[in-house]
Design a protein around this motif. Structure first.
Motif, PDB file in Angstrom:
ATOM      1  N   PHE A 175       0.866  -1.176   0.000  1.00  0.00           N
ATOM      2  CA  PHE A 175       0.000   0.000   0.000  1.00  0.00           C
ATOM      3  C   PHE A 175       0.906   1.229   0.000  1.00  0.00           C
ATOM      4  CE2 PHE A 175      -2.419  -3.404   1.931  1.00  0.00           C
ATOM      5  CZ  PHE A 175      -3.655  -3.291   1.299  1.00  0.00           C
ATOM      6  N   ARG A 176       0.611   2.180  -0.906  1.00  0.00           N
ATOM      7  CA  ARG A 176       1.511   3.325  -1.086  1.00  0.00           C
ATOM      8  C   ARG A 176       0.739   4.628  -1.262  1.00  0.00           C
ATOM      9  NH1 ARG A 176       3.696  -0.687  -4.585  1.00  0.00           N
ATOM     10  NH2 ARG A 176       5.719  -1.491  -3.836  1.00  0.00           N
ATOM     11  N   GLU A 177       1.404   5.716  -0.879  1.00  0.00           N
ATOM     12  CA  GLU A 177       0.970   7.079  -1.183  1.00  0.00           C
ATOM     13  C   GLU A 177       1.794   7.567  -2.372  1.00  0.00           C
ATOM     14  OE1 GLU A 177      -1.327   8.938   0.353  1.00  0.00           O
ATOM     15  OE2 GLU A 177      -1.814   7.654   2.076  1.00  0.00           O
ATOM     16  N   HIS A 178       1.133   8.240  -3.331  1.00  0.00           N
ATOM     17  CA  HIS A 178       1.808   8.680  -4.552  1.00  0.00           C
ATOM     18  C   HIS A 178       1.637  10.182  -4.747  1.00  0.00           C
ATOM     19  CE1 HIS A 178       2.284   4.493  -5.997  1.00  0.00           C
ATOM     20  NE2 HIS A 178       1.076   4.306  -5.493  1.00  0.00           N
ATOM     21  N   ASP A 179       2.707  10.844  -5.201  1.00  0.00           N
ATOM     22  CA  ASP A 179       2.672  12.238  -5.627  1.00  0.00           C
ATOM     23  C   ASP A 179       3.054  12.288  -7.103  1.00  0.00           C
ATOM     24  OD1 ASP A 179       2.032  13.356  -3.108  1.00  0.00           O
ATOM     25  OD2 ASP A 179       4.128  13.201  -2.493  1.00  0.00           O
ATOM     26  N   PHE A 180       2.169  12.845  -7.938  1.00  0.00           N
ATOM     27  CA  PHE A 180       2.410  12.931  -9.380  1.00  0.00           C
ATOM     28  C   PHE A 180       2.981  14.311  -9.690  1.00  0.00           C
ATOM     29  CE2 PHE A 180      -0.646   9.613  -8.761  1.00  0.00           C
ATOM     30  CZ  PHE A 180      -0.345   8.669  -9.725  1.00  0.00           C
ATOM     31  N   LYS A 181       4.293  14.388  -9.826  1.00  0.00           N
ATOM     32  CA  LYS A 181       4.967  15.668 -10.029  1.00  0.00           C
ATOM     33  C   LYS A 181       4.607  16.309 -11.365  1.00  0.00           C
ATOM     34  CE  LYS A 181       9.083  13.978  -9.439  1.00  0.00           C
ATOM     35  NZ  LYS A 181      10.562  13.966  -9.355  1.00  0.00           N
ATOM     36  N   ASN A 182       4.208  15.494 -12.362  1.00  0.00           N
ATOM     37  CA  ASN A 182       3.860  16.026 -13.673  1.00  0.00           C
ATOM     38  C   ASN A 182       2.412  16.492 -13.740  1.00  0.00           C
ATOM     39  OD1 ASN A 182       3.019  13.343 -13.354  1.00  0.00           O
ATOM     40  ND2 ASN A 182       2.980  12.994 -15.568  1.00  0.00           N
ATOM     41  N   LEU A 183       1.654  16.352 -12.643  1.00  0.00           N
ATOM     42  CA  LEU A 183       0.248  16.758 -12.620  1.00  0.00           C
ATOM     43  C   LEU A 183      -0.025  17.714 -11.459  1.00  0.00           C
ATOM     44  CD1 LEU A 183      -1.524  13.338 -13.401  1.00  0.00           C
ATOM     45  CD2 LEU A 183      -1.171  15.263 -14.970  1.00  0.00           C
ATOM     46  N   GLY A 184       0.846  18.690 -11.265  1.00  0.00           N
ATOM     47  CA  GLY A 184       0.648  19.705 -10.242  1.00  0.00           C
ATOM     48  C   GLY A 184       0.645  19.131  -8.841  1.00  0.00           C
ATOM     49  N   THR A 185      -0.464  19.348  -8.118  1.00  0.00           N
ATOM     50  CA  THR A 185      -0.569  18.876  -6.737  1.00  0.00           C
ATOM     51  C   THR A 185      -1.315  17.551  -6.637  1.00  0.00           C
ATOM     52  OG1 THR A 185      -2.629  20.120  -6.391  1.00  0.00           O
ATOM     53  CG2 THR A 185      -0.551  21.245  -5.877  1.00  0.00           C
ATOM     54  N   THR A 186      -1.436  16.831  -7.726  1.00  0.00           N
ATOM     55  CA  THR A 186      -2.179  15.575  -7.722  1.00  0.00           C
ATOM     56  C   THR A 186      -1.470  14.517  -6.893  1.00  0.00           C
ATOM     57  OG1 THR A 186      -3.074  16.027  -9.920  1.00  0.00           O
ATOM     58  CG2 THR A 186      -3.159  13.748  -9.181  1.00  0.00           C
ATOM     59  N   SER A 187      -2.204  13.886  -5.996  1.00  0.00           N
ATOM     60  CA  SER A 187      -1.661  12.824  -5.159  1.00  0.00           C
ATOM     61  C   SER A 187      -2.772  11.835  -4.835  1.00  0.00           C
ATOM     62  CB  SER A 187      -1.063  13.390  -3.859  1.00  0.00           C
ATOM     63  OG  SER A 187      -2.066  14.034  -3.096  1.00  0.00           O
ATOM     64  N   GLY A 188      -2.393  10.646  -4.377  1.00  0.00           N
ATOM     65  CA  GLY A 188      -3.396   9.644  -4.065  1.00  0.00           C
ATOM     66  C   GLY A 188      -2.780   8.390  -3.482  1.00  0.00           C
ATOM     67  N   ARG A 189      -3.612   7.366  -3.383  1.00  0.00           N
ATOM     68  CA  ARG A 189      -3.195   6.106  -2.777  1.00  0.00           C
ATOM     69  C   ARG A 189      -3.358   4.959  -3.763  1.00  0.00           C
ATOM     70  NH1 ARG A 189      -6.092   6.597   3.205  1.00  0.00           N
ATOM     71  NH2 ARG A 189      -4.875   8.409   3.903  1.00  0.00           N
TER      72      ARG A 189
END
Length: 205
Positions: free
Chosen positions: A63-77
């Motif tokens: 199970f992980r938390e993700h930050d999408f650097k190419n999509l601004g402040t988009t993050s999720g699990r």
């Protein structure tokens, strides 16, 4: 890429008849770990585990938390699951795996509100070798298919895109055993885009 995948599984089949009956005692299979992945367009951190069942089968999940650097402040699990089969090979092993993962994320990219759903399926083959009393080395190949649904909303207008990518990656790993049960593992992944690296600390039992 298809040729590389075919070769990997032919290699696995070729060693079955020559392999000894038991997996190496020096290698551990039951493991819990925390990890961080950087590089590329996504940073992630989380927890995962793996267990050996029936002497050869491996079941794992994370199970992980993700930050999408190419999509601004988009993050999720996200969560992913793997099923593997291990074959002994001298002081090492050869492990074939199938995997499935899913990520849900949301955020803001400029003036756009982003909602992301990603599904990933994978096939992999990895060779792991004991190189000293405290070090292990691994080399693997993974073929993954990523299917994304990205919804971008500006005001009352929503645009949906569904990109799909087929990605092959070569994975290198080095594990340092800090004691009978603790380890520190560094991994590096070569892909078509920016390469990725992973650092994890695990407990084996």
């Amino acid at each position: 890429m298809k040729n590389s995948l075919t070769f990997s599984f032919l290699l696995a089949a070729a060693v079955v008849s020559a392999a000894p009956s038991n997996l190496p005692a020096e290698l551990k299979y039951d493991r819990l770990a925390v990890e961080y992945t950087g590089g590329g367009d996504v940073r992630s951190y989380g927890v995962g585990g793996q267990a050996l069942l029936g002497g050869r089968f491996l079941v794992g999940g994370a199970f992980r938390e993700h930050d999408f650097k190419n999509l601004g402040t988009t993050s999720g699990r996200g969560a992913d699951f793997t099923l593997g089969y291990a074959l002994p090979l001298a002081k090492g092993d050869l492990i074939a795996t199938v995997g499935y993962g899913q990520v849900q994320a949301s955020g803001q990219s400029g003036t756009k509100a982003i909602a992301l759903l990603e599904d990933t399926t994978s096939l992999g083959l990895a060779w792991r070798q004991q190189i000293s009393e405290v070090y292990e080395f691994s080399l693997g190949y993974v073929h993954a298919t990523d299917r994304q649904t990205i919804r971008s909303t500006v005001g009352t207008t929503t645009t949906t895109t569904t990109p799909q990518e087929h990605e092959g990656s070569v994975n290198l790993g080095l594990r340092y055993k800090m004691g009978p049960h603790l380890d520190l593992t560094f991994g590096y992944t070569f892909v078509a885009g920016p390469n990725r690296w992973t650092l994890s600390s695990g407990y084996t039992f």
